[in-house]
Scaffold this motif. Structure first.
Motif, PDB file in Angstrom:
ATOM      1  N   ASP A 127      -4.895 -97.111  14.348  1.00  0.00           N
ATOM      2  CA  ASP A 127      -4.824 -98.556  14.607  1.00  0.00           C
ATOM      3  C   ASP A 127      -5.540 -99.272  13.475  1.00  0.00           C
ATOM      4  O   ASP A 127      -6.530 -98.759  12.932  1.00  0.00           O
ATOM      5  CB  ASP A 127      -5.462 -98.891  15.976  1.00  0.00           C
ATOM      6  CG  ASP A 127      -4.980-100.235  16.505  1.00  0.00           C
ATOM      7  OD1 ASP A 127      -5.222-101.252  15.837  1.00  0.00           O
ATOM      8  OD2 ASP A 127      -4.342-100.257  17.572  1.00  0.00           O
ATOM      9  N   THR A 184       5.989-106.160  18.343  1.00  0.00           N
ATOM     10  CA  THR A 184       7.207-106.756  17.771  1.00  0.00           C
ATOM     11  C   THR A 184       7.264-108.173  18.341  1.00  0.00           C
ATOM     12  O   THR A 184       7.993-108.430  19.302  1.00  0.00           O
ATOM     13  CB  THR A 184       8.473-105.953  18.161  1.00  0.00           C
ATOM     14  OG1 THR A 184       8.420-105.662  19.569  1.00  0.00           O
ATOM     15  CG2 THR A 184       8.606-104.671  17.388  1.00  0.00           C
ATOM     16  N   GLU A 228       1.671-104.086  32.331  1.00  0.00           N
ATOM     17  CA  GLU A 228       0.239-104.273  32.147  1.00  0.00           C
ATOM     18  C   GLU A 228      -0.413-104.326  33.524  1.00  0.00           C
ATOM     19  O   GLU A 228       0.122-104.904  34.448  1.00  0.00           O
ATOM     20  CB  GLU A 228      -0.040-105.565  31.363  1.00  0.00           C
ATOM     21  CG  GLU A 228       0.449-105.439  29.946  1.00  0.00           C
ATOM     22  CD  GLU A 228       0.136-106.652  29.068  1.00  0.00           C
ATOM     23  OE1 GLU A 228      -0.676-107.493  29.449  1.00  0.00           O
ATOM     24  OE2 GLU A 228       0.727-106.716  27.979  1.00  0.00           O
ATOM     25  N   LYS A 239     -11.300-101.314  17.828  1.00  0.00           N
ATOM     26  CA  LYS A 239     -10.634-100.411  18.771  1.00  0.00           C
ATOM     27  C   LYS A 239     -10.867 -98.949  18.367  1.00  0.00           C
ATOM     28  O   LYS A 239     -11.139 -98.102  19.209  1.00  0.00           O
ATOM     29  CB  LYS A 239      -9.121-100.697  18.806  1.00  0.00           C
ATOM     30  CG  LYS A 239      -8.755-101.926  19.609  1.00  0.00           C
ATOM     31  CD  LYS A 239      -7.238-102.038  19.762  1.00  0.00           C
ATOM     32  CE  LYS A 239      -6.879-103.090  20.789  1.00  0.00           C
ATOM     33  NZ  LYS A 239      -5.450-103.282  20.956  1.00  0.00           N
ATOM     34  N   ARG A 292      -1.471-113.387  27.225  1.00  0.00           N
ATOM     35  CA  ARG A 292      -0.381-113.664  26.290  1.00  0.00           C
ATOM     36  C   ARG A 292       0.802-114.290  27.042  1.00  0.00           C
ATOM     37  O   ARG A 292       1.272-113.732  28.037  1.00  0.00           O
ATOM     38  CB  ARG A 292       0.132-112.362  25.651  1.00  0.00           C
ATOM     39  CG  ARG A 292      -0.920-111.559  24.953  1.00  0.00           C
ATOM     40  CD  ARG A 292      -0.314-110.394  24.205  1.00  0.00           C
ATOM     41  NE  ARG A 292      -0.234-109.148  24.958  1.00  0.00           N
ATOM     42  CZ  ARG A 292      -0.113-107.960  24.390  1.00  0.00           C
ATOM     43  NH1 ARG A 292      -0.033-107.866  23.084  1.00  0.00           N
ATOM     44  NH2 ARG A 292      -0.024-106.876  25.116  1.00  0.00           N
ATOM     45  N   LYS A 332       9.553-112.832  25.371  1.00  0.00           N
ATOM     46  CA  LYS A 332      10.091-112.512  24.037  1.00  0.00           C
ATOM     47  C   LYS A 332      11.376-111.679  24.126  1.00  0.00           C
ATOM     48  O   LYS A 332      12.289-111.842  23.320  1.00  0.00           O
ATOM     49  CB  LYS A 332       9.020-111.840  23.158  1.00  0.00           C
ATOM     50  CG  LYS A 332       8.752-110.376  23.428  1.00  0.00           C
ATOM     51  CD  LYS A 332       7.674-109.847  22.488  1.00  0.00           C
ATOM     52  CE  LYS A 332       7.353-108.396  22.722  1.00  0.00           C
ATOM     53  NZ  LYS A 332       8.230-107.468  22.039  1.00  0.00           N
ATOM     54  N   TYR A 392      -1.379-101.629  25.029  1.00  0.00           N
ATOM     55  CA  TYR A 392      -1.043-101.097  26.355  1.00  0.00           C
ATOM     56  C   TYR A 392      -0.166 -99.856  26.260  1.00  0.00           C
ATOM     57  O   TYR A 392      -0.398 -98.851  26.920  1.00  0.00           O
ATOM     58  CB  TYR A 392      -0.341-102.177  27.178  1.00  0.00           C
ATOM     59  CG  TYR A 392      -1.328-103.015  27.923  1.00  0.00           C
ATOM     60  CD1 TYR A 392      -1.740-102.647  29.192  1.00  0.00           C
ATOM     61  CD2 TYR A 392      -1.899-104.129  27.336  1.00  0.00           C
ATOM     62  CE1 TYR A 392      -2.679-103.380  29.877  1.00  0.00           C
ATOM     63  CE2 TYR A 392      -2.835-104.880  28.010  1.00  0.00           C
ATOM     64  CZ  TYR A 392      -3.218-104.500  29.289  1.00  0.00           C
ATOM     65  OH  TYR A 392      -4.163-105.228  29.958  1.00  0.00           O
ATOM     66  N   VAL A 393       0.863 -99.940  25.402  1.00  0.00           N
ATOM     67  CA  VAL A 393       1.842 -98.851  25.343  1.00  0.00           C
ATOM     68  C   VAL A 393       1.232 -97.606  24.688  1.00  0.00           C
ATOM     69  O   VAL A 393       1.281 -96.503  25.240  1.00  0.00           O
ATOM     70  CB  VAL A 393       3.110 -99.328  24.586  1.00  0.00           C
ATOM     71  CG1 VAL A 393       4.063 -98.183  24.350  1.00  0.00           C
ATOM     72  CG2 VAL A 393       3.791-100.439  25.382  1.00  0.00           C
TER      73      VAL A 393
HETATM   74  N1  LIG Z   1       2.574-104.609  27.001  1.00  0.00           N
HETATM   75  C1  LIG Z   1       3.581-104.158  27.743  1.00  0.00           C
HETATM   76  O1  LIG Z   1       3.557-104.250  28.982  1.00  0.00           O
HETATM   77  C2  LIG Z   1       4.782-103.505  27.104  1.00  0.00           C
HETATM   78  C3  LIG Z   1       5.690-102.802  27.923  1.00  0.00           C
HETATM   79  C4  LIG Z   1       6.801-102.213  27.332  1.00  0.00           C
HETATM   80  C5  LIG Z   1       7.024-102.336  25.975  1.00  0.00           C
HETATM   81  N2  LIG Z   1       6.129-103.047  25.208  1.00  0.00           N
HETATM   82  C6  LIG Z   1       6.411-103.139  23.772  1.00  0.00           C
HETATM   83  O2  LIG Z   1       5.597-102.205  23.077  1.00  0.00           O
HETATM   84  C7  LIG Z   1       5.114-102.747  21.847  1.00  0.00           C
HETATM   85  C8  LIG Z   1       3.608-102.744  21.842  1.00  0.00           C
HETATM   86  O3  LIG Z   1       3.142-103.530  22.928  1.00  0.00           O
HETATM   87  P1  LIG Z   1       1.592-103.534  23.353  1.00  0.00           P
HETATM   88  O4  LIG Z   1       1.490-104.435  24.523  1.00  0.00           O
HETATM   89  O5  LIG Z   1       1.089-102.150  23.445  1.00  0.00           O
HETATM   90  O6  LIG Z   1       0.987-104.262  22.065  1.00  0.00           O
HETATM   91  P2  LIG Z   1      -0.509-104.673  21.746  1.00  0.00           P
HETATM   92  O7  LIG Z   1      -0.431-105.907  20.957  1.00  0.00           O
HETATM   93  O8  LIG Z   1      -1.328-104.646  23.006  1.00  0.00           O
HETATM   94  O9  LIG Z   1      -1.042-103.491  20.838  1.00  0.00           O
HETATM   95  C9  LIG Z   1      -0.522-103.193  19.600  1.00  0.00           C
HETATM   96  C10 LIG Z   1      -1.556-102.450  18.780  1.00  0.00           C
HETATM   97  O10 LIG Z   1      -0.984-102.155  17.507  1.00  0.00           O
HETATM   98  C11 LIG Z   1      -1.968-102.326  16.535  1.00  0.00           C
HETATM   99  N3  LIG Z   1      -1.347-102.512  15.231  1.00  0.00           N
HETATM  100  C12 LIG Z   1      -0.755-103.630  14.709  1.00  0.00           C
HETATM  101  N4  LIG Z   1      -0.289-103.383  13.479  1.00  0.00           N
HETATM  102  C13 LIG Z   1      -0.578-102.098  13.196  1.00  0.00           C
HETATM  103  C14 LIG Z   1      -0.351-101.253  12.088  1.00  0.00           C
HETATM  104  N5  LIG Z   1       0.269-101.693  10.984  1.00  0.00           N
HETATM  105  N6  LIG Z   1      -0.801 -99.991  12.130  1.00  0.00           N
HETATM  106  C15 LIG Z   1      -1.454 -99.531  13.220  1.00  0.00           C
HETATM  107  N7  LIG Z   1      -1.690-100.264  14.309  1.00  0.00           N
HETATM  108  C16 LIG Z   1      -1.253-101.532  14.308  1.00  0.00           C
HETATM  109  C17 LIG Z   1      -2.770-103.535  17.016  1.00  0.00           C
HETATM  110  O11 LIG Z   1      -4.053-103.585  16.424  1.00  0.00           O
HETATM  111  C18 LIG Z   1      -2.828-103.264  18.523  1.00  0.00           C
HETATM  112  O12 LIG Z   1      -3.951-102.488  18.867  1.00  0.00           O
HETATM  113  C19 LIG Z   1       5.753-104.130  21.735  1.00  0.00           C
HETATM  114  O13 LIG Z   1       6.944-104.022  21.024  1.00  0.00           O
HETATM  115  C20 LIG Z   1       6.052-104.499  23.184  1.00  0.00           C
HETATM  116  O14 LIG Z   1       7.138-105.382  23.281  1.00  0.00           O
HETATM  117  C21 LIG Z   1       5.006-103.601  25.734  1.00  0.00           C
END
Ligand SMILES: NC(=O)c1ccc[n+]([C@@H]2O[C@H](COP(=O)([O-])OP(=O)(O)OC[C@H]3O[C@@H](n4cnc5c(N)ncnc54)[C@H](O)[C@@H]3O)[C@@H](O)[C@H]2O)c1
Length: 396
Positions: free
Chosen positions: A32, A86, A148, A37, A320, A262, A13-14
């Motif tokens: 990624d 994380t 999201e 993806k 999730r 979390k 998402y981010v």
């Molecule tokens: N989802 C939300 O609404 C939101 C809002 C604010 C902050 N965050 C924070 O942002 C971070 C990411 O959240 P998200 O929801 O985007 O996560 P997500 O799980 O939707 O996406 C993470 C992506 O990172 C990729 N990834 C994992 N390991 C990797 C690596 N070693 N190299 C390259 N890519 C890799 C995964 O395949 C996945 O596509 C988290 O720390 C979360 O707490 C999320």
């Protein structure tokens, strides 16, 4: 140094919201580890099954290159955003930051020397520690506040943009320029610079406040159920006080989603050396709420209990940490039969024991009562079967 090429690591998402929003002005490369993806992105398709992203990829065709090679992604880049998970490690009692530590090591060894902005949510003190370990890198933390289901709109209308790092760092303006380029031109945004640990704390305390507000109005709602009072009347009366406000006060099955559960737990971990009672109670209150509602439903002695959607919010692509998952578990402990309608599930059963229906009409006809966290998507003809605590029909 002018910023032209930006690398975004992680297309969740981010990362994806940033990539789409910044691609109008900058050359964007996404890295990624998920090949599916990467392939989708290179075919011009959204890797997330989320309404806003699907629409953007269909109508605006954002120019994004994707690769699963970190070496390729780091070539020629001036700025890297790290947007990887994380997750909370229940055993260790804190966020698992190993993916980010590994990436910082890779960036350091690549000698590409880009500016690094971490958007992933972090424990307090993480960036300060990493800046000491990787003295060749300049690591900044910028908390992300998007939600999201409205990730791109939130990037275009950010509540604030915060950069946290060392006071000797002199490139904050360049990073603000990049992040502000995503916002709608007329939209005013506050920008702030602070230490990385303060910025990390802003993110955790913001989400914990939101969790607390949800838990508060849910406790009010549980009280109303228990005492046969109208929760709506009480919430309306409470919210008329402008200090409390008529927003983010709609009862639910409990807070959930990827972040609030979390982030509250991480703040408990970060607060263990300071006087703190409230934050722990928020997590306990949320569990209590789910248990209470499961008990309320079980009391009604219906034979088949349906669950309509497992996502937390309309438009989301995943469930999730969705609050309904714990309610299903509690109902299971009470020996209740649960069946599910969730189009995001491909299998005919969930966890091998709950039947998943593909056809919404057959699902509704098979249930005596249907639990739905939010009623927006419920066909009118089935509203009489619904058990919800969605009083105001909003998530704002
Ligand atoms: N989802 C939300 O609404 C939101 C809002 C604010 C902050 N965050 C924070 O942002 C971070 C990411 O959240 P998200 O929801 O985007 O996560 P997500 O799980 O939707 O996406 C993470 C992506 O990172 C990729 N990834 C994992 N390991 C990797 C690596 N070693 N190299 C390259 N890519 C890799 C995964 O395949 C996945 O596509 C988290 O720390 C979360 O707490 C999320």
């Amino acid at each position: 140094m002018n910023i032209e090429n930006i690398t975004i690591i992680g297309s969740g998402y981010v990362g994806l919201a940033l990539a789409v929003s910044l691609s109008k002005k900058y050359s964007i490369c996404i890295n990624d580890i998920d090949e599916e993806k990467v392939n989708k992105l290179n075919q011009g398709l959204s890797p997330l099954d989320d309404d806003e992203f699907l629409e953007q990829f269909k109508n605006s065709n954002p120019k994004i290159i994707a690769t699963n090679s970190i070496e390729k992604a780091l070539k020629k880049t001036q700025l890297v955003f790290i947007c990887v998970p994380t997750n909370f490690d229940e055993k260790a009692g804190c966020f698992d930051t190993t993916i980010i530590e590994g990436l910082l090591d890779e960036i350091s060894r690549s000698k590409s020397n880009p500016l690094i902005v971490i958007k992933s949510t972090l424990p307090v003190g993480f960036v300060e520690k990493q800046n000491k370990i990787f003295q060749d890198l300049q690591i900044i933390f910028s908390p992300e506040f998007l939600r999201e289901g409205s990730a791109i709109s939130d990037c275009e209308e950010p509540s604030r943009i915060i950069l946290g790092g060392d006071s000797s760092f002199n490139q904050y303006e360049k990073i603000f320029d990049v992040l502000l380029s995503a916002k709608k031109s007329k939209f005013d945004t506050t920008t702030r610079v602070m230490s990385s640990s303060e910025a990390e704390a802003v993110k955790l305390f913001s989400n914990t406040y939101l969790a607390m507000r949800v838990a508060f109005f849910n406790e009010l709602d549980s009280f109303s159920i228990q005492n046969s009072l109208s929760a709506k009347n009480i919430i309306d009366g409470v919210s008329d006080d402008q200090r409390i406000g008529d927003h983010y006060n709609n009862p639910s099955f409990g807070y959930g989603g990827y972040c609030l559960p979390k982030d509250t737990k991480q703040l408990i971990s970060d607060s263990k050396d300071s006087p703190s009672k409230l934050i722990t109670s928020i997590v306990e209150s949320n569990q209590e709420r789910k248990k209470f509602l499961a008990g309320e439903v079980a009391k009604k002695e219906f034979k088949t209990i349906g669950v309509h959607r497992m996502i937390m919010k309309k438009g989301s692509s995943n469930f999730r940490e969705s609050s309904i998952l714990d309610i299903i578990n509690f109902l299971d402990e009470l020996n209740k039969e649960v069946i599910i309608y969730e189009p995001l599930l491909d299998d005919s059963t969930y966890l091998g024991k709950y039947t998943v229906f593909e056809d919404q009409d057959i699902f509704f006809q098979s249930c005596d009562i249907v639990l739905s966290n939010r009623i927006e998507e419920i066909p009118e003809k089935y509203l009489n079967k619904i058990y919800t605590r969605d009083i105001f029909n909003t998530d704002r």
